[in-house]
Motif scaffolding. Structure first.
Motif, PDB file in Angstrom:
ATOM      1  N   ALA A 458      25.406  37.238  51.921  1.00 33.28           N
ATOM      2  CA  ALA A 458      24.645  36.967  50.887  1.00 33.28           C
ATOM      3  C   ALA A 458      24.852  37.559  49.576  1.00 33.28           C
ATOM      4  CB  ALA A 458      23.013  37.188  51.426  1.00 33.28           C
ATOM      5  N   VAL A 459      24.670  36.683  48.487  1.00 31.99           N
ATOM      6  CA  VAL A 459      24.580  37.226  47.261  1.00 31.99           C
ATOM      7  C   VAL A 459      23.196  37.602  46.420  1.00 31.99           C
ATOM      8  CG1 VAL A 459      25.360  36.621  44.637  1.00 31.99           C
ATOM      9  CG2 VAL A 459      26.782  35.919  46.648  1.00 31.99           C
ATOM     10  N   LEU A 460      23.273  38.862  46.370  1.00 34.29           N
ATOM     11  CA  LEU A 460      21.973  39.134  45.708  1.00 34.29           C
ATOM     12  C   LEU A 460      21.940  39.153  44.089  1.00 34.29           C
ATOM     13  CD1 LEU A 460      21.391  42.375  47.815  1.00 34.29           C
ATOM     14  CD2 LEU A 460      20.495  40.043  48.354  1.00 34.29           C
ATOM     15  N   VAL A 461      20.987  38.600  43.267  1.00 33.82           N
ATOM     16  CA  VAL A 461      21.295  38.474  41.800  1.00 33.82           C
ATOM     17  C   VAL A 461      19.900  39.325  41.267  1.00 33.82           C
ATOM     18  CG1 VAL A 461      22.545  36.432  41.695  1.00 33.82           C
ATOM     19  CG2 VAL A 461      19.988  36.492  41.728  1.00 33.82           C
ATOM     20  N   CYS A 462      20.056  39.938  40.110  1.00 28.08           N
ATOM     21  CA  CYS A 462      18.823  40.790  39.727  1.00 28.08           C
ATOM     22  C   CYS A 462      18.894  41.160  38.275  1.00 28.08           C
ATOM     23  CB  CYS A 462      18.846  42.176  40.509  1.00 28.08           C
ATOM     24  SG  CYS A 462      17.308  43.223  40.126  1.00 28.08           S
ATOM     25  N   ASN A 463      17.821  41.425  37.500  1.00 26.46           N
ATOM     26  CA  ASN A 463      17.842  41.673  36.342  1.00 26.46           C
ATOM     27  C   ASN A 463      18.480  43.160  35.945  1.00 26.46           C
ATOM     28  OD1 ASN A 463      15.290  42.543  37.478  1.00 26.46           O
ATOM     29  ND2 ASN A 463      14.550  42.855  35.483  1.00 26.46           N
ATOM     30  N   HIS A 464      18.943  43.295  34.927  1.00 23.60           N
ATOM     31  CA  HIS A 464      19.803  44.415  34.662  1.00 23.60           C
ATOM     32  C   HIS A 464      18.902  45.282  33.529  1.00 23.60           C
ATOM     33  CE1 HIS A 464      23.011  47.294  35.265  1.00 23.60           C
ATOM     34  NE2 HIS A 464      23.960  46.731  34.817  1.00 23.60           N
ATOM     35  N   VAL A 465      18.270  46.338  34.187  1.00 21.68           N
ATOM     36  CA  VAL A 465      17.473  47.136  33.325  1.00 21.68           C
ATOM     37  C   VAL A 465      18.018  48.432  32.721  1.00 21.68           C
ATOM     38  CG1 VAL A 465      15.034  48.001  32.659  1.00 21.68           C
ATOM     39  CG2 VAL A 465      15.541  45.707  34.379  1.00 21.68           C
ATOM     40  N   SER A 466      18.474  49.113  33.710  1.00 21.12           N
ATOM     41  CA  SER A 466      18.895  50.669  33.505  1.00 21.12           C
ATOM     42  C   SER A 466      20.136  51.028  34.366  1.00 21.12           C
ATOM     43  CB  SER A 466      17.718  51.376  33.944  1.00 21.12           C
ATOM     44  OG  SER A 466      17.677  51.480  35.431  1.00 21.12           O
ATOM     45  N   TYR A 467      20.481  52.219  34.157  1.00 23.92           N
ATOM     46  CA  TYR A 467      21.714  52.658  34.756  1.00 23.92           C
ATOM     47  C   TYR A 467      21.621  53.175  36.134  1.00 23.92           C
ATOM     48  CZ  TYR A 467      23.396  53.236  29.846  1.00 23.92           C
ATOM     49  OH  TYR A 467      24.045  52.876  28.570  1.00 23.92           O
ATOM     50  N   VAL A 468      20.272  53.016  36.681  1.00 25.12           N
ATOM     51  CA  VAL A 468      20.001  53.491  38.100  1.00 25.12           C
ATOM     52  C   VAL A 468      19.534  52.197  38.795  1.00 25.12           C
ATOM     53  CG1 VAL A 468      19.636  55.875  37.685  1.00 25.12           C
ATOM     54  CG2 VAL A 468      17.685  54.138  37.538  1.00 25.12           C
ATOM     55  N   ASP A 469      19.821  50.821  38.123  1.00 28.88           N
ATOM     56  CA  ASP A 469      19.307  49.627  39.053  1.00 28.88           C
ATOM     57  C   ASP A 469      20.013  49.915  40.328  1.00 28.88           C
ATOM     58  OD1 ASP A 469      17.806  48.958  36.745  1.00 28.88           O
ATOM     59  OD2 ASP A 469      19.429  47.482  36.170  1.00 28.88           O
ATOM     60  N   ALA A 470      21.285  50.013  40.553  1.00 28.08           N
ATOM     61  CA  ALA A 470      21.769  49.788  41.743  1.00 28.08           C
ATOM     62  C   ALA A 470      21.379  50.732  42.763  1.00 28.08           C
ATOM     63  CB  ALA A 470      23.592  49.980  41.507  1.00 28.08           C
ATOM     64  N   LEU A 471      20.983  52.031  42.298  1.00 24.23           N
ATOM     65  CA  LEU A 471      20.391  52.906  43.296  1.00 24.23           C
ATOM     66  C   LEU A 471      19.166  52.615  43.749  1.00 24.23           C
ATOM     67  CD1 LEU A 471      21.325  56.286  41.422  1.00 24.23           C
ATOM     68  CD2 LEU A 471      22.208  55.324  43.523  1.00 24.23           C
ATOM     69  N   VAL A 472      18.223  51.983  42.880  1.00 24.47           N
ATOM     70  CA  VAL A 472      17.134  51.410  43.311  1.00 24.47           C
ATOM     71  C   VAL A 472      16.859  50.263  44.460  1.00 24.47           C
ATOM     72  CG1 VAL A 472      14.782  50.539  42.571  1.00 24.47           C
ATOM     73  CG2 VAL A 472      15.788  52.268  41.172  1.00 24.47           C
ATOM     74  N   ILE A 473      17.994  49.437  44.146  1.00 21.83           N
ATOM     75  CA  ILE A 473      18.356  48.294  44.956  1.00 21.83           C
ATOM     76  C   ILE A 473      18.888  48.692  46.370  1.00 21.83           C
ATOM     77  CG2 ILE A 473      19.413  46.207  45.280  1.00 21.83           C
ATOM     78  CD1 ILE A 473      19.636  45.770  42.208  1.00 21.83           C
ATOM     79  N   MET A 474      19.595  49.780  46.088  1.00 19.59           N
ATOM     80  CA  MET A 474      20.395  50.361  47.521  1.00 19.59           C
ATOM     81  C   MET A 474      19.429  50.865  48.437  1.00 19.59           C
ATOM     82  SD  MET A 474      23.370  53.260  47.834  1.00 19.59           S
ATOM     83  CE  MET A 474      23.904  52.482  46.179  1.00 19.59           C
ATOM     84  N   ALA A 475      18.411  51.615  47.749  1.00 18.88           N
ATOM     85  CA  ALA A 475      17.285  52.436  48.597  1.00 18.88           C
ATOM     86  C   ALA A 475      16.437  51.400  49.265  1.00 18.88           C
ATOM     87  CB  ALA A 475      16.488  53.048  47.476  1.00 18.88           C
ATOM     88  N   ALA A 476      16.181  50.098  48.755  1.00 16.91           N
ATOM     89  CA  ALA A 476      15.357  48.987  49.230  1.00 16.91           C
ATOM     90  C   ALA A 476      16.105  48.223  50.363  1.00 16.91           C
ATOM     91  CB  ALA A 476      14.800  48.166  48.326  1.00 16.91           C
ATOM     92  N   SER A 477      17.372  48.355  50.509  1.00 23.09           N
ATOM     93  CA  SER A 477      18.076  47.665  51.372  1.00 23.09           C
ATOM     94  C   SER A 477      18.275  48.206  52.815  1.00 23.09           C
ATOM     95  CB  SER A 477      19.557  47.042  50.642  1.00 23.09           C
ATOM     96  OG  SER A 477      20.388  46.419  51.692  1.00 23.09           O
ATOM     97  N   PRO A 478      18.191  47.381  53.696  1.00 28.77           N
ATOM     98  CA  PRO A 478      18.608  47.873  55.188  1.00 28.77           C
ATOM     99  C   PRO A 478      19.843  48.182  55.408  1.00 28.77           C
ATOM    100  CG  PRO A 478      17.869  45.592  55.330  1.00 28.77           C
ATOM    101  CD  PRO A 478      17.770  46.006  53.739  1.00 28.77           C
ATOM    102  N   ARG A 479      20.757  47.625  54.431  1.00 26.60           N
ATOM    103  CA  ARG A 479      22.436  47.632  54.621  1.00 26.60           C
ATOM    104  C   ARG A 479      23.074  48.026  53.513  1.00 26.60           C
ATOM    105  NH1 ARG A 479      23.601  41.374  55.559  1.00 26.60           N
ATOM    106  NH2 ARG A 479      25.490  42.181  55.777  1.00 26.60           N
TER     107      ARG A 479
END
Length: 629
Positions: A458-479
């Motif tokens: 799957a492709v995930l798309v998200c708004n880009h707000v900060s330098y830690v966006d990837a870490l927050v998304i990663m923490a919510a993902s089961p994979r």
């Protein structure tokens, strides 16, 4: 939003409760027997043997795990080939027979019969191990797996605790200690068999498997099979290291209590009690701390605690005030005793944080048809590491190290080994950083995170707000997620190796570096073809005003090559944080928001490739974000 029930609700369900009590009673009985034997050889050795108690305290645990080396490969095949409820009942009948043999040893004071029973109980545990951990993924839903593993680990260590306490107390009970142990272990084995009769039918994942009865060739094949999945193999090594650490530590407790703390067997029981309670508490806390998903970021957290409190146990032992032999009350009154107990609790608790997510990771990322054999391969390595722990302890103690010094060496080895493993699998380190971010600086709410698929591309798309966006998304993902990032950020000194090791994909605008852009799209296509998750930020840059900018056409270029579902997501609450580009002094912004500031990640319904236009995706992200920037 999906309603979550307590992990203890599983104890009221037939798919879990009979199996839980069966394994609980097995662990309980193992430790009633083993601890009774170790206690009698520590505190009443002269009536049983002339051998050195220190040697026996390290040798007997080694004999218990010897069958893991010899028969784990066969046990893994049996668990994959045969239905697990019937196999569980057969193992319980074997336990009854072994305890009958042990009873003859107790009553006749024949140490060799008791040692044979130790090996027999090792065989019992060898056969049951692959059944135990392969049963859970077949009966539990993915969101129940961490909680179920936590309850199983809690039950195992509470069983160990109660078994150790009862074994140590019964065997020294005058004048009927030996008789009580002999009869009690048979009764517990029978009760375990009765519980096993309630375990529901659990079909064999590979009923046509042809069993190779040669343990050597099957062991080599098993380990070779486990090594094919690098993350699973290194997780297995991490698991085995934990058993090295734990076996080395626990084997010293009887003599540590007697020679260093100058306590009676009650002090030994107290050490075992607080350690086991710590393991149980840590195992149960894993579900809450992981947000009911498999959070491997807890593994480095647990490892750090094992090192810190292992070192402090050495320091606390140096500060302990010795004033002659004491019982439990006398020990508690001594200066330094509470610090020693606190260290034992914390070592146990951080051990729970370490081991439960590792088990869940191995269960979910292994081939289901080969899971029991993967667990068997893990048990083989566990056994090797535990034998190595016994040998290392004997060598270091023989070389003149004290038991507290042995604790220090073990803690320092833990630091070195875990750093090495986590550098080999950067996903652990990345998830740890993400987990720390959302449990210290921020409080993160994941809204509809179950919409992130647990398997498939799957492709995930998200708004880009900060330098830690990837870490927050990663923490919510089961994979794990492959993030597409600007090549300049990807090349940032110091952290560049982490991005690279974490599988990030650098990209550049066509007018700046068309070849790099083309390579990025090729790598994205390869990742999606391998059924991975890929996340992009379609705005192409961090927001400078908190608003969602126009989405570029990169998503469509990806979908032309690899048509997969697209999942819109929106970050809320990061604008104005230390990590964003909002105006003003960043430290003033951080203090204004305060610690544990709230933010959220909202996940939308998946779109088909045909629906996923940049315009519609932007509208959905705006709706998901709402007015909270």
């Amino acid at each position: 939003m999906k309603k979550h029930t307590s992990q203890f609700a599983l104890l009221r369900q037939r798919r879990f409760a009979p199996f839980f009590w069966t394994q609980f009673l097995g662990a309980f009985n193992d430790n009633v027997f083993k601890t009774a034997l170790l206690t009698i050889l520590t505190f009443d050795a002269a009536r049983w043997t002339s051998a050195d108690p220190s040697l026996l305290n390290n040798l007997i645990p080694g004999l218990f795990i010897l069958p893991f080396l010899l028969f784990s490969a066969t046990a893994g095949q049996l668990a994959d080939k045969f239905e697990k409820a019937g196999l569980t009942r057969a193992v319980k009948l074997l336990e009854i027979a072994i305890m009958v043999v042990a009873a003859f040893g107790w009553m006749s004071h024949q140490l060799w019969l008791l040692v044979a029973a130790v090996v027999g109980m090792g065989l019992h545990s060898t056969i049951f191990g692959p059944v135990k951990y392969a049963y859970l993924p077949q009966q539990l839903r993915p969101e129940e797996l961490v909680g179920g593993n936590g309850v199983i680990e809690m039950g195992t260590f509470v069983g160990i605790l109660l078994g150790e306490v009862l074994g140590a107390m019964l065997v020294l009970h005058e004048p009927w200690g030996v008789q009580l142990v002999a009869g009690g272990t048979i009764a517990i084995a029978v009760l375990g068999w009765l519980c096993s009769r309630g375990v529901p039918i659990t079909p064999a994942p590979a009923p046509l498997l042809r069993i190779d009865w040669n343990p050597l060739t099957e062991t080599l094949r098993n380990i070779s099979e486990v090594r094919r999945n690098r993350t699973v193999f290194l997780s297995v090594l991490g698991n085995s290291w934990f058993w090295f650490y734990g076996a080395l530590l626990l084997a010293q407790f009887p003599l540590y209590a007697k020679r260093v703390l100058h306590g009676d067997h009650g002090v030994f029981v107290l050490l075992l009690t607080v350690f086991s309670l710590g393991i149980g508490a840590g195992s149960l806390l894993c579900e809450r701390m992981s947000g009911r998903k498999i959070e491997i970021g807890l593994v480095p957290f647990g490892s750090i605690g094992l090192t810190v409190f292992g070192i402090d146990l050495f320091l606390a032992s140096l500060g302990y005030v010795d004033a002659g032999e004491v019982g439990v009350s006398g020990f508690l009154a001594r200066h330094g005793s509470l610090r020693i107990l606190f260290d034992c609790v914390m070592i146990g608790m951080f051990g729970g944080f370490y081991i439960v997510p590792l088990f869940a990771l191995i269960q979910t990322r292994s081939d289901p048809a080969h899971l029991s054999r993967t667990i068997a391969g893990m048990n083989i390595l566990n056994a090797l590491f535990m034998v190595a722990a016994a040998l290392v302890a004997m060598l270091l103690l023989g070389a003149g190290l004290t038991i507290p010094q042995l604790f220090l060496v073990t803690a320092l080895m833990n630091a070195a080994v875990t750093v090495y493993i986590f550098l080999l699998v950067p996903e652990f380190l990345l998830r740890f950083v993400a987990w720390m971010l959302i449990h210290t600086v921020h409080r993160v709410e994941a809204i509809d995170a179950e919409r992130i698929p647990e398997e498939g591309a799957a492709v995930l798309v998200c708004n880009h707000v900060s330098y830690v966006d990837a870490l927050v998304i990663m923490a919510a993902s089961p994979r794990p997620i492959r993030f597409v990032m600007d090549h300049r950020i990807f090349k940032t000194p110091v952290v560049s190796w982490l991005f690279r090791a974490g599988g990030a994909i650098p990209i550049a605008p066509a007018k700046e570096d068309p070849q790099l852009m083309e390579r990025a799209y090729e790598r994205i296509a390869q990742a999606l073809a391998a059924e991975e998750l890929v996340c992009i930020f379609p705005e192409g840059k961090l927001t400078r005003d908190g608003e969602v900018d126009v989405f570029r056409s990169g998503v469509q270029k990806i979908l032309v090559r690899t048509p997969v579902p697209v999942i819109p997501m929106a970050l809320r609450g990061l604008w104005g944080s230390l990590w964003s580009r909002s105006p003003g002094n960043p430290f003033e912004r951080a203090f204004r928001r305060g610690p544990w500031s709230r933010l959220a990640l909202a996940v939308g319904e998946p779109l088909s490739p045909a629906q996923a236009t940049p315009e519609l995706l932007r509208q959905m992200v705006l709706r998901l974000r709402g007015d909270w920037k």
